[in-house]
Design a protein around this motif. Structure first.
Motif, PDB file in Angstrom:
ATOM      1  N   ARG A 191      51.113  -8.914  15.587  1.00  0.00           N
ATOM      2  CA  ARG A 191      51.362  -8.995  14.458  1.00  0.00           C
ATOM      3  C   ARG A 191      52.134 -10.183  13.313  1.00  0.00           C
ATOM      4  O   ARG A 191      51.902 -10.160  12.017  1.00  0.00           O
ATOM      5  CB  ARG A 191      52.617  -7.967  14.145  1.00  0.00           C
ATOM      6  N   THR A 192      53.407 -10.528  13.927  1.00  0.00           N
ATOM      7  CA  THR A 192      53.615 -11.703  13.358  1.00  0.00           C
ATOM      8  C   THR A 192      53.890 -13.078  13.491  1.00  0.00           C
ATOM      9  O   THR A 192      53.706 -13.984  12.515  1.00  0.00           O
ATOM     10  CB  THR A 192      55.304 -11.278  12.886  1.00  0.00           C
ATOM     11  N   GLY A 193      53.672 -13.111  14.824  1.00  0.00           N
ATOM     12  CA  GLY A 193      53.004 -14.720  15.411  1.00  0.00           C
ATOM     13  C   GLY A 193      54.114 -15.136  15.650  1.00  0.00           C
ATOM     14  O   GLY A 193      53.817 -16.440  15.891  1.00  0.00           O
ATOM     15  N   VAL A 194      55.406 -14.428  15.424  1.00  0.00           N
ATOM     16  CA  VAL A 194      56.671 -15.267  15.525  1.00  0.00           C
ATOM     17  C   VAL A 194      56.207 -15.493  17.437  1.00  0.00           C
ATOM     18  O   VAL A 194      55.628 -15.498  18.374  1.00  0.00           O
ATOM     19  CB  VAL A 194      57.531 -14.924  16.325  1.00  0.00           C
ATOM     20  N   ASP A 195      57.505 -16.564  17.716  1.00  0.00           N
ATOM     21  CA  ASP A 195      57.264 -17.158  19.127  1.00  0.00           C
ATOM     22  C   ASP A 195      57.622 -16.065  20.107  1.00  0.00           C
ATOM     23  O   ASP A 195      58.348 -15.210  19.586  1.00  0.00           O
ATOM     24  CB  ASP A 195      58.428 -18.145  19.855  1.00  0.00           C
ATOM     25  N   HIS A 196      57.136 -16.128  21.262  1.00  0.00           N
ATOM     26  CA  HIS A 196      57.365 -14.868  22.273  1.00  0.00           C
ATOM     27  C   HIS A 196      59.105 -14.885  22.908  1.00  0.00           C
ATOM     28  O   HIS A 196      58.953 -13.645  22.398  1.00  0.00           O
ATOM     29  CB  HIS A 196      56.455 -15.050  23.823  1.00  0.00           C
ATOM     30  N   ALA A 197      59.458 -15.715  22.595  1.00  0.00           N
ATOM     31  CA  ALA A 197      60.973 -15.800  23.423  1.00  0.00           C
ATOM     32  C   ALA A 197      61.521 -14.632  21.898  1.00  0.00           C
ATOM     33  O   ALA A 197      63.155 -13.671  22.492  1.00  0.00           O
ATOM     34  CB  ALA A 197      61.683 -17.150  23.508  1.00  0.00           C
ATOM     35  N   VAL A 198      61.472 -14.974  20.572  1.00  0.00           N
ATOM     36  CA  VAL A 198      62.106 -14.397  19.557  1.00  0.00           C
ATOM     37  C   VAL A 198      61.750 -13.217  19.576  1.00  0.00           C
ATOM     38  O   VAL A 198      62.410 -12.564  19.672  1.00  0.00           O
ATOM     39  CB  VAL A 198      61.940 -15.260  18.346  1.00  0.00           C
ATOM     40  N   ALA A 199      60.432 -13.200  20.229  1.00  0.00           N
ATOM     41  CA  ALA A 199      59.836 -11.269  20.232  1.00  0.00           C
ATOM     42  C   ALA A 199      60.580 -10.678  21.595  1.00  0.00           C
ATOM     43  O   ALA A 199      60.626  -9.679  20.924  1.00  0.00           O
ATOM     44  CB  ALA A 199      58.227 -11.439  19.778  1.00  0.00           C
ATOM     45  N   GLN A 201      63.445 -11.033  22.333  1.00  0.00           N
ATOM     46  CA  GLN A 201      64.462 -10.858  22.270  1.00  0.00           C
ATOM     47  C   GLN A 201      64.985 -10.189  21.625  1.00  0.00           C
ATOM     48  O   GLN A 201      65.697  -8.785  21.407  1.00  0.00           O
ATOM     49  CB  GLN A 201      64.861 -12.351  21.872  1.00  0.00           C
ATOM     50  N   SER A 202      64.421  -9.586  20.099  1.00  0.00           N
ATOM     51  CA  SER A 202      64.655  -9.045  18.646  1.00  0.00           C
ATOM     52  C   SER A 202      63.282  -7.696  19.339  1.00  0.00           C
ATOM     53  O   SER A 202      64.133  -6.059  19.380  1.00  0.00           O
ATOM     54  CB  SER A 202      63.015  -9.272  17.471  1.00  0.00           C
ATOM     55  N   ALA A 203      62.814  -7.324  20.513  1.00  0.00           N
ATOM     56  CA  ALA A 203      62.500  -5.208  21.271  1.00  0.00           C
ATOM     57  C   ALA A 203      63.854  -5.184  22.011  1.00  0.00           C
ATOM     58  O   ALA A 203      64.249  -4.438  21.983  1.00  0.00           O
ATOM     59  CB  ALA A 203      61.103  -6.108  21.760  1.00  0.00           C
ATOM     60  N   GLN A 214      60.186  -5.755  14.533  1.00  0.00           N
ATOM     61  CA  GLN A 214      59.464  -6.424  13.465  1.00  0.00           C
ATOM     62  C   GLN A 214      60.954  -7.403  12.645  1.00  0.00           C
ATOM     63  O   GLN A 214      60.405  -8.339  12.274  1.00  0.00           O
ATOM     64  CB  GLN A 214      58.397  -5.197  12.678  1.00  0.00           C
ATOM     65  N   ARG A 215      61.636  -6.638  12.012  1.00  0.00           N
ATOM     66  CA  ARG A 215      62.774  -7.044  11.670  1.00  0.00           C
ATOM     67  C   ARG A 215      62.782  -7.753  11.504  1.00  0.00           C
ATOM     68  O   ARG A 215      62.693  -9.276  10.986  1.00  0.00           O
ATOM     69  CB  ARG A 215      63.439  -6.099  10.601  1.00  0.00           C
ATOM     70  N   LEU A 216      63.872  -7.691  13.121  1.00  0.00           N
ATOM     71  CA  LEU A 216      65.026  -9.062  13.854  1.00  0.00           C
ATOM     72  C   LEU A 216      64.086  -9.963  14.165  1.00  0.00           C
ATOM     73  O   LEU A 216      64.147 -11.255  13.943  1.00  0.00           O
ATOM     74  CB  LEU A 216      65.363  -8.761  14.809  1.00  0.00           C
ATOM     75  N   ALA A 222      69.013 -11.448   9.814  1.00  0.00           N
ATOM     76  CA  ALA A 222      69.355 -10.368  10.278  1.00  0.00           C
ATOM     77  C   ALA A 222      69.544 -10.356  11.589  1.00  0.00           C
ATOM     78  O   ALA A 222      70.442  -9.987  12.051  1.00  0.00           O
ATOM     79  CB  ALA A 222      68.146  -9.333  10.538  1.00  0.00           C
ATOM     80  N   ARG A 223      68.978 -11.673  12.205  1.00  0.00           N
ATOM     81  CA  ARG A 223      69.581 -11.702  13.713  1.00  0.00           C
ATOM     82  C   ARG A 223      71.051 -12.320  13.763  1.00  0.00           C
ATOM     83  O   ARG A 223      71.562 -11.928  14.659  1.00  0.00           O
ATOM     84  CB  ARG A 223      68.502 -12.958  14.081  1.00  0.00           C
ATOM     85  N   ARG A 224      71.274 -12.924  12.474  1.00  0.00           N
ATOM     86  CA  ARG A 224      72.763 -14.038  12.689  1.00  0.00           C
ATOM     87  C   ARG A 224      73.438 -12.509  12.482  1.00  0.00           C
ATOM     88  O   ARG A 224      75.095 -12.824  13.337  1.00  0.00           O
ATOM     89  CB  ARG A 224      72.742 -15.064  11.566  1.00  0.00           C
ATOM     90  N   ARG A 225      72.998 -11.398  11.726  1.00  0.00           N
ATOM     91  CA  ARG A 225      74.441 -10.318  11.336  1.00  0.00           C
ATOM     92  C   ARG A 225      74.217  -9.876  12.663  1.00  0.00           C
ATOM     93  O   ARG A 225      75.373  -9.333  12.765  1.00  0.00           O
ATOM     94  CB  ARG A 225      74.169  -9.493  10.032  1.00  0.00           C
ATOM     95  N   ARG A 226      73.754  -9.265  13.459  1.00  0.00           N
ATOM     96  CA  ARG A 226      73.902  -8.655  14.451  1.00  0.00           C
ATOM     97  C   ARG A 226      74.563  -9.462  15.285  1.00  0.00           C
ATOM     98  O   ARG A 226      75.659  -8.851  15.949  1.00  0.00           O
ATOM     99  CB  ARG A 226      72.071  -8.420  14.923  1.00  0.00           C
TER     100      ARG A 226
END
Length: 394
Positions: A191-199, A201-203, A214-216, A222-226
């Motif tokens: 959906r977003t085209g982000v790197d798989h590692a980021v995807a 971690q976010s999932a 998707q937001r993370l 948002a990732r930093r705040r978490r």
């Protein structure tokens, strides 16, 4: 509608109205059969599943399949209208406040007795049906028990237990499956085209909540705040830390809520003024102030809901943190949600007993329930963090 979220090969057309439903093939089969076969149909449904599982998306797809007549040449156009929320035979309640009000419930019941104006059925979709208190639920009982022949209710909630037994006895429940982390990561990357590692971690951090993942994935802040919040809680040692960290959590949730609602609030205000003919920057006439005040009151209620939802997301993250500690205390390192914090989690697992960790998890769950009852967020968080700090050495 492109089939980017289903098993349909990329570049092919997904079948309406199910193209936006992802990872729920069994549920889609049940609802598709019900929409096409009167013998498989019932007048009231309850779609349950964890946040982010696609409850509402599936509910609107089902509504589109019910309202549109497949034999009609305009069926596709009708389905798109329903999916866009603009069809007259669809009535939807999207909860903007902390709870669903009796007034809103009564309006739904009144609407449910209208015959369909254009489609095969009139469909009433209630998102977040778990936000009804008992007296509000009782307003719906008779309508659910004896609805008109061509009215269908579709309720959405995290679980059957979130609704009164009297409601559950009048609906057919459909439980959605929870997707795997890898499946959500693949979807987010696509959906977003982000790197798989980021995807990935976010999932994992979102605990498979698709919208939050998707937001993370697309919001580094948002990732930093978490990460900052979890590390702050791990560092709580005494009362001074408790007050400071609780304040930081409320402040972060407040800023997050403002970021999510500010643009929408401004657009709604501009739209209202434009509708009543007030030019941008002009003084608001007294006759319009009542409408503007009503809009602002609604926006304040929505902001309160958004703030509490934000704090609830923090508490969900904290539950994942101490769940990881329990796993490590029982010799399990696989399946950790917060792998990035593993050294800190191992230190905590060694310092605490499993019973101590479970008591903290119970306290977090209690705090979530208290917030649902409108307890002051800062006080609820401080009370919870005292429980956390009492198990730590200074």
């Amino acid at each position: 509608m492109q089939a980017t979220d289903t098993a349909t090969p990329p570049g092919t057309e997904a079948p309406l109205p199910w193209g936006s439903v992802w990872g729920q093939d069994a549920a889609v089969d049940v609802l598709r059969d019900a929409a096409s076969d009167p013998s498989a149909m019932t007048h009231a449904w309850l779609i349950t599943g964890p946040p982010g599982s696609g409850r509402s998306t599936l509910a609107y797809a089902f509504a589109a399949a019910l309202i549109a007549d497949p034999a009609d040449e305009a069926a596709e156009q009708v389905m798109r209208q329903v999916l866009a929320g603009t069809h007259p035979d669809l009535t939807a309640l999207r909860t903007e406040g902390v709870i669903i009000s009796i007034k809103d419930a009564r309006a739904l019941v009144e609407r449910s007795y209208f015959a369909p104006s254009l489609g095969r059925y009139r469909v009433i979709v209630v998102e977040d049906a778990d936000r009804m208190v008992e007296r509000t639920s009782n307003v719906l009982l008779k309508a659910l028990e004896e609805p008109p022949e061509r009215t269908v209710w579709v309720l959405c909630a995290p679980s059957e237990a979130d609704l009164l037994p009297t409601i559950r006895s009048r609906v057919r429940a459909l439980r959605l499956r929870e997707p795997d982390v890898d499946d959500v990561a693949a979807l987010i990357a696509r959906r977003t085209g982000v790197d798989h590692a980021v995807a990935e971690q976010s999932a994992r951090h979102a605990q498979r909540h698709i919208g939050m993942a998707q937001r993370l994935a697309t919001d580094a802040e948002a990732r930093r705040r978490r990460d900052q919040t979890l590390r702050a809680v791990l560092g709580v040692r005494g009362i001074g830390d408790v007050v400071e960290v609780a304040g930081e959590i409320v402040q972060a949730a407040t800023e997050d809520a403002k970021a999510l609602t500010a643009e929408r609030d401004q657009a709604e205000r501009a739209s209202l003024l434009r509708t009543v003919g007030v030019a941008e920057g002009a003084a608001v006439p007294p006759a319009v102030r009542a409408q503007l005040n009503a809009l602002e009151d609604e926006q304040k209620r929505r902001a309160t809901r958004s703030l509490r939802d934000g704090i609830d997301r923090v508490l969900t993250d904290l539950q994942s943190l101490f769940r990881d500690v329990v796993l490590l205390q029982h010799g399990r390192a696989d399946g950790l949600i917060n792998r990035e914090l593993e050294p800190d989690l191992r230190a905590l697992a060694a310092a605490w007993s499993p019973a101590r960790t479970l008591s903290v998890l119970d306290r977090i769950a209690e705090t979530r329930r208290n917030l649902e009852q409108n307890v002051a967020p800062a006080l609820a968080l401080e009370s919870m963090l005292i429980t956390v700090s009492s198990g730590r050495t200074p």
